[in-house]
Scaffold this motif. Structure first.
Motif, PDB file in Angstrom:
ATOM      1  N   GLN A   1      -1.786  16.083   9.524  1.00 50.90           N
ATOM      2  CA  GLN A   1      -3.083  15.722  10.126  1.00 50.90           C
ATOM      3  C   GLN A   1      -3.058  14.367  10.834  1.00 50.90           C
ATOM      4  OE1 GLN A   1      -5.920  17.225  10.471  1.00 50.90           O
ATOM      5  NE2 GLN A   1      -5.675  19.023   9.167  1.00 50.90           N
ATOM      6  N   THR A   2      -2.498  13.354  10.158  1.00 54.95           N
ATOM      7  CA  THR A   2      -2.591  11.994  10.700  1.00 54.95           C
ATOM      8  C   THR A   2      -1.319  11.556  11.430  1.00 54.95           C
ATOM      9  OG1 THR A   2      -1.815  11.147   8.591  1.00 54.95           O
ATOM     10  CG2 THR A   2      -4.203  11.244   8.877  1.00 54.95           C
ATOM     11  N   ALA A   3      -0.362  12.461  11.574  1.00 53.00           N
ATOM     12  CA  ALA A   3       0.919  12.079  12.178  1.00 53.00           C
ATOM     13  C   ALA A   3       0.772  11.789  13.682  1.00 53.00           C
ATOM     14  CB  ALA A   3       1.952  13.177  11.946  1.00 53.00           C
TER      15      ALA A   3
ATOM     16  N   ASN B   1      -3.793  12.960  -1.930  1.00 51.27           N
ATOM     17  CA  ASN B   1      -3.654  11.724  -2.709  1.00 51.27           C
ATOM     18  C   ASN B   1      -2.426  10.930  -2.240  1.00 51.27           C
ATOM     19  OD1 ASN B   1      -2.650   9.969  -4.887  1.00 51.27           O
ATOM     20  ND2 ASN B   1      -4.373  10.767  -6.052  1.00 51.27           N
ATOM     21  N   ALA B   2      -1.309  11.639  -2.037  1.00 51.82           N
ATOM     22  CA  ALA B   2      -0.074  10.955  -1.616  1.00 51.82           C
ATOM     23  C   ALA B   2      -0.258  10.295  -0.243  1.00 51.82           C
ATOM     24  CB  ALA B   2       1.081  11.950  -1.570  1.00 51.82           C
ATOM     25  N   LEU B   3      -0.985  10.959   0.628  1.00 51.22           N
ATOM     26  CA  LEU B   3      -1.175  10.421   1.987  1.00 51.22           C
ATOM     27  C   LEU B   3      -2.201   9.296   2.037  1.00 51.22           C
ATOM     28  CD1 LEU B   3      -1.146  13.724   4.084  1.00 51.22           C
ATOM     29  CD2 LEU B   3       0.620  11.959   4.041  1.00 51.22           C
ATOM     30  N   ASP B   4      -2.947   9.140   0.960  1.00 56.93           N
ATOM     31  CA  ASP B   4      -3.963   8.088   0.923  1.00 56.93           C
ATOM     32  C   ASP B   4      -3.270   6.748   0.644  1.00 56.93           C
ATOM     33  OD1 ASP B   4      -6.278   6.718   0.864  1.00 56.93           O
ATOM     34  OD2 ASP B   4      -6.915   7.414  -1.120  1.00 56.93           O
ATOM     35  N   THR B   5      -2.488   6.321   1.603  1.00 65.52           N
ATOM     36  CA  THR B   5      -1.654   5.127   1.453  1.00 65.52           C
ATOM     37  C   THR B   5      -1.826   4.259   2.684  1.00 65.52           C
ATOM     38  OG1 THR B   5      -0.041   6.431   0.218  1.00 65.52           O
ATOM     39  CG2 THR B   5       0.753   4.368   1.164  1.00 65.52           C
ATOM     40  N   LYS B   6      -2.052   2.974   2.445  1.00 64.34           N
ATOM     41  CA  LYS B   6      -2.262   2.053   3.577  1.00 64.34           C
ATOM     42  C   LYS B   6      -0.925   1.754   4.252  1.00 64.34           C
ATOM     43  CE  LYS B   6      -6.549  -0.293   2.584  1.00 64.34           C
ATOM     44  NZ  LYS B   6      -6.895   0.156   1.243  1.00 64.34           N
ATOM     45  N   ILE B   7      -0.974   1.714   5.577  1.00 65.60           N
ATOM     46  CA  ILE B   7       0.244   1.402   6.338  1.00 65.60           C
ATOM     47  C   ILE B   7       0.006   0.107   7.115  1.00 65.60           C
ATOM     48  CG2 ILE B   7      -0.504   2.968   8.217  1.00 65.60           C
ATOM     49  CD1 ILE B   7       2.516   3.500   8.692  1.00 65.60           C
TER      50      ILE B   7
ATOM     51  N   GLU C   1       3.670   9.842  -7.687  1.00 68.17           N
ATOM     52  CA  GLU C   1       4.454   8.684  -8.142  1.00 68.17           C
ATOM     53  C   GLU C   1       4.605   7.712  -6.977  1.00 68.17           C
ATOM     54  OE1 GLU C   1       7.642  10.679 -11.259  1.00 68.17           O
ATOM     55  OE2 GLU C   1       8.353   9.874  -9.363  1.00 68.17           O
ATOM     56  N   ARG C   2       4.395   6.440  -7.267  1.00 72.08           N
ATOM     57  CA  ARG C   2       4.586   5.411  -6.228  1.00 72.08           C
ATOM     58  C   ARG C   2       5.586   4.375  -6.730  1.00 72.08           C
ATOM     59  NH1 ARG C   2      -0.659   7.164  -5.270  1.00 72.08           N
ATOM     60  NH2 ARG C   2      -1.100   7.403  -3.051  1.00 72.08           N
ATOM     61  N   GLY C   3       6.683   4.228  -6.013  1.00 64.35           N
ATOM     62  CA  GLY C   3       7.703   3.263  -6.407  1.00 64.35           C
ATOM     63  C   GLY C   3       8.347   2.666  -5.171  1.00 64.35           C
ATOM     64  N   ARG C   4       9.484   2.013  -5.360  1.00 63.43           N
ATOM     65  CA  ARG C   4      10.115   1.310  -4.237  1.00 63.43           C
ATOM     66  C   ARG C   4      11.630   1.357  -4.350  1.00 63.43           C
ATOM     67  NH1 ARG C   4       9.076  -2.173  -0.233  1.00 63.43           N
ATOM     68  NH2 ARG C   4       6.839  -1.951  -0.360  1.00 63.43           N
ATOM     69  N   ASN C   5      12.285   1.544  -3.215  1.00 67.42           N
ATOM     70  CA  ASN C   5      13.738   1.394  -3.128  1.00 67.42           C
ATOM     71  C   ASN C   5      13.983   0.324  -2.067  1.00 67.42           C
ATOM     72  OD1 ASN C   5      16.322   1.538  -1.998  1.00 67.42           O
ATOM     73  ND2 ASN C   5      16.584   3.683  -2.525  1.00 67.42           N
ATOM     74  N   LYS C   6      14.287  -0.874  -2.508  1.00 65.05           N
ATOM     75  CA  LYS C   6      14.452  -2.032  -1.607  1.00 65.05           C
ATOM     76  C   LYS C   6      13.241  -2.137  -0.665  1.00 65.05           C
ATOM     77  CE  LYS C   6      19.320  -1.205  -1.927  1.00 65.05           C
ATOM     78  NZ  LYS C   6      20.225  -0.292  -1.281  1.00 65.05           N
ATOM     79  N   GLU C   7      13.472  -1.928   0.662  1.00 66.89           N
ATOM     80  CA  GLU C   7      12.343  -2.098   1.592  1.00 66.89           C
ATOM     81  C   GLU C   7      11.578  -0.807   1.845  1.00 66.89           C
ATOM     82  OE1 GLU C   7      14.022  -5.058   4.818  1.00 66.89           O
ATOM     83  OE2 GLU C   7      15.503  -3.962   3.673  1.00 66.89           O
ATOM     84  N   VAL C   8      11.942   0.241   1.155  1.00 67.99           N
ATOM     85  CA  VAL C   8      11.264   1.533   1.375  1.00 67.99           C
ATOM     86  C   VAL C   8      10.297   1.816   0.226  1.00 67.99           C
ATOM     87  CG1 VAL C   8      11.575   4.009   1.717  1.00 67.99           C
ATOM     88  CG2 VAL C   8      13.292   2.421   2.599  1.00 67.99           C
ATOM     89  N   GLN C   9       9.043   2.018   0.599  1.00 74.40           N
ATOM     90  CA  GLN C   9       8.053   2.441  -0.393  1.00 74.40           C
ATOM     91  C   GLN C   9       8.202   3.966  -0.542  1.00 74.40           C
ATOM     92  OE1 GLN C   9       4.142   1.059   0.689  1.00 74.40           O
ATOM     93  NE2 GLN C   9       3.202   2.174  -1.007  1.00 74.40           N
ATOM     94  N   VAL C  10       8.370   4.406  -1.759  1.00 73.05           N
ATOM     95  CA  VAL C  10       8.643   5.837  -1.981  1.00 73.05           C
ATOM     96  C   VAL C  10       7.454   6.465  -2.713  1.00 73.05           C
ATOM     97  CG1 VAL C  10      10.268   7.507  -2.939  1.00 73.05           C
ATOM     98  CG2 VAL C  10      11.103   5.268  -2.193  1.00 73.05           C
ATOM     99  N   ILE C  11       6.834   7.431  -2.051  1.00 71.24           N
ATOM    100  CA  ILE C  11       5.660   8.083  -2.645  1.00 71.24           C
ATOM    101  C   ILE C  11       5.973   9.578  -2.772  1.00 71.24           C
ATOM    102  CG2 ILE C  11       3.202   8.601  -2.327  1.00 71.24           C
ATOM    103  CD1 ILE C  11       3.093   5.938  -0.741  1.00 71.24           C
ATOM    104  N   THR C  12       5.778  10.100  -3.966  1.00 70.94           N
ATOM    105  CA  THR C  12       6.160  11.497  -4.219  1.00 70.94           C
ATOM    106  C   THR C  12       5.003  12.274  -4.838  1.00 70.94           C
ATOM    107  OG1 THR C  12       8.375  10.644  -4.737  1.00 70.94           O
ATOM    108  CG2 THR C  12       7.919  12.935  -5.320  1.00 70.94           C
ATOM    109  N   GLY C  13       4.629  13.346  -4.184  1.00 66.54           N
ATOM    110  CA  GLY C  13       3.627  14.250  -4.752  1.00 66.54           C
ATOM    111  C   GLY C  13       4.341  15.334  -5.545  1.00 66.54           C
TER     112      GLY C  13
END
Ligand code: SF4
Ligand code: SF4
Length: 275
Positions: free
Chosen positions: A173-175, A144-150, A117-129
């Motif tokens: 992995q990408t942290a 899939n959840a981590l496949d997000t552009k920053i 799920e991809r949604g938003r809380n004000k300035e926070v993009q919220v992604i939930t697997g």
């Protein structure tokens, strides 16, 4: 965000940091029990189904050599009445059986295993697997959840599954930096050491947040000193935080003292990452 065991406060720290950072992407990779969205309450969510591959056997092509069964290190295949049988619940979709079948008798079907799920809380993009109940591996959902552009200005906060299993390895992995949330108890310390071993193996820089405790649990404090691990902050147990959490609210939005704690923590993390 990692912790050796569930209930340590990983999600609490993740959502509070995300709200404090404002321009943040908060990704809940704790796919078996994703709780971050209960606090962040994302709006306008878009849901994407996540699939994995399930091997299927074409009986007319199968010569009964058992290579597929012998190659499956997850015991997801049995051999019954001279024919291989796949157990979908334990199949990890590694593809070894279809790769090794000498006659091409195995093909793969798409099978849904969860959603992102991809949604938003004000300035926070919220992604939930969210992994479907009973699935063996949440790794495709995590990927899939981590496949997000920053963007350059935003910070990505990844709430990992608890423990130190392969789903945690996938999540970090990408942290650039690992925050280890620990409870100052014998059990918490024991599990913390396993997570620390994992991030050390992965050669990730890390720091510690002691949650629901203080600086008097000396085995933990001494371990951090001996291993040169920075203790970034200590969040004491407070009834007001438990009450805010029980109401499904984010403490740093409700309480000035908590807001200060997370603002200071965020500054310290940024300094550590720069170093
Ligand atoms: S490897 Fe292929 S041919 Fe051999 S038992 Fe399995 S499905 Fe049949
Ligand atoms: S895909 Fe991998 S885990 Fe699944 S049955 Fe084949 S070898 Fe086993």
């Amino acid at each position: 965000m990692l912790s050796g065991k569930g209930g340590t406060g990983k999600t609490f720290v993740s959502v509070n940091l995300a709200v404090t950072a404002k321009n943040a992407i908060c990704i809940d990779c704790d796919v078996e029990e994703p709780n971050g969205r209960l606090f962040l309450k994302p709006e306008e969510s878009v849901t994407e189904e996540v699939y994995t591959k399930l091997p299927q056997v074409l009986e007319e092509k199968c010569i009964g050599c058992r290579k597929c069964v012998d190659s499956c290190r997850f015991n997801a295949m049995g051999f019954i009445k001279n024919s291989p049988l796949v157990f979908p619940e334990v199949c990890h979709s590694c593809g070894a059986c279809s790769l090794l079948c000498p006659t091409g008798a195995i093909y793969e079907l798409k099978r849904p295993i969860g959603i992102v799920e991809r949604g938003r809380n004000k300035e926070v993009q919220v992604i939930t697997g969210i992994l479907n109940i009973g699935e063996a591996s949440g790794i495709p959902v995590i990927q899939n959840a981590l496949d997000t552009k920053i963007t350059e200005k935003s910070i990505m906060i990844i709430d990992c599954p608890p423990g130190s299993a392969c789903s945690v390895m996938e999540s970090v992995q990408t942290a650039d930096y690992c925050l280890l949330v620990v409870e100052a108890t014998i059990f918490g310390f024991h599990n913390f050491k396993m997570v620390y071993e994992l991030v050390s193996l992965l050669q990730k820089p890390c720091g510690v947040v002691i949650n629901k405790g203080d600086y008097t649990y000396y085995p933990l404090i001494n371990f951090c000193k001996e291993n040169n691990i920075t203790i970034l902050c200590c969040i004491p147990y407070q009834e007001k935080l438990a009450q805010i959490g029980a109401n499904g609210e984010v403490a740093s939005e409700k309480d000035d003292e908590t807001r200060m704690i997370f603002s200071t923590l965020l500054d310290k993390i940024r300094m550590e990452v720069r170093e």
